[in-house]
Design an enzyme around this catalytic site. Sequence first.
Site, mmCIF file in Angstrom:
data_model
loop_
_atom_site.group_PDB
_atom_site.id
_atom_site.type_symbol
_atom_site.label_atom_id
_atom_site.label_comp_id
_atom_site.label_asym_id
_atom_site.label_seq_id
_atom_site.Cartn_x
_atom_site.Cartn_y
_atom_site.Cartn_z
ATOM 1 C CG HIS A 296 -38.095 16.582 -46.667
ATOM 2 N ND1 HIS A 296 -37.632 17.800 -47.119
ATOM 3 C CD2 HIS A 296 -38.957 16.135 -47.620
ATOM 4 C CE1 HIS A 296 -38.177 18.072 -48.289
ATOM 5 N NE2 HIS A 296 -38.990 17.091 -48.618
ATOM 6 C CG LEU B 112 -33.711 15.953 -47.730
ATOM 7 C CD1 LEU B 112 -32.961 14.819 -47.009
ATOM 8 C CD2 LEU B 112 -35.096 15.477 -48.144
ATOM 9 C CD GLN C 241 -47.189 13.326 -52.695
ATOM 10 O OE1 GLN C 241 -46.769 13.778 -53.742
ATOM 11 N NE2 GLN C 241 -46.479 13.373 -51.587
#
Length: 281
Positions: free
Chosen positions: A28, A24, A144
């Site tokens: 994030h 992370l 995505q």
Amino acid sequence: MRRLSLAERAAGKSVGFVPTMGALHEGHVSLMRRARAENDFVAVSIFVNPTQFGPGEDLERYPRDLERDLDLSAGAGVDAVFAPSAEEMYPKDFSSAVEPGAVAGPLEGASRPGHFRGVATVVAKLFNIVLPDRAYFGQKDAQQLAVIRNLVRGLNFGVQVVACPIVREPDGLAMSSRNAYLNPGERQAALCLARALKTAADLVADGERQATKVAAAMAEEIVEEPLAELDYAAVVDPDSFEDIEKITRPALALLAVRFGRTRLIDNLLLEPAGRSRAGRK
Ligand code: AMP
């Protein structure tokens, strides 16, 4: 995980969810903070999903540091971290998959066959496990995001998809777990992505409307960097990811570039300013 989530929902609480592959970083953390601000209960998943990696990609060497990830998650106010094993997610007899649709065809889909099928399948599984009201995704992985929106619409998931802006290093490099692979020379060279996207934005601000010309200028910027190897430079419709001819509405500039064994992606929304005025002429 589902028991936790069901208890929250039964108590009338909202559940926010941030799916990640761990390692992370501030990108994030920005998703976690947004989820924290908008929900009563926040779950993060950490799962390096094998089915979204192709043969010869970096599945084995993908950075993993669960202890550090747990600290960062706790610091961002996350209530639950779901970190299943690959065996748990994909038992021996596992054989189902989600078809990611046309938006998964070009660009990342073409360069990484099967990637979005793996993404759509694991996200569908995670949604069914975590049962979130809202799920948070970074604009960093723009295609995505489009695949996930298509999945939610197409399979009627009761999940609100929330897109979050790209978090960058002070020098402009988009944060990515894969930046850790770069040696100092490659790290410096990687600035060509942000530079190329700025070139694209400047061209559009100066009135260039031909998508191929803008894409070519980005490609040129990458080709000038000796340590960089261009995978693609494209300007597409931000929803369908289909090629466009003219930039008359907001368009998405996208790049994928290799530095040695490391492949980085980045993107920027190009907004043709003053297009309403031009339209009145
Ligand atoms: P990953 O762990 O790379 O699968 O990423 C998990 C989530 O974090 C995805 O929704 C990514 O788009 C998002 N993300 C990754 N890097 C960034 C960044 N630099 N800024 C914003 N979101 C990001």
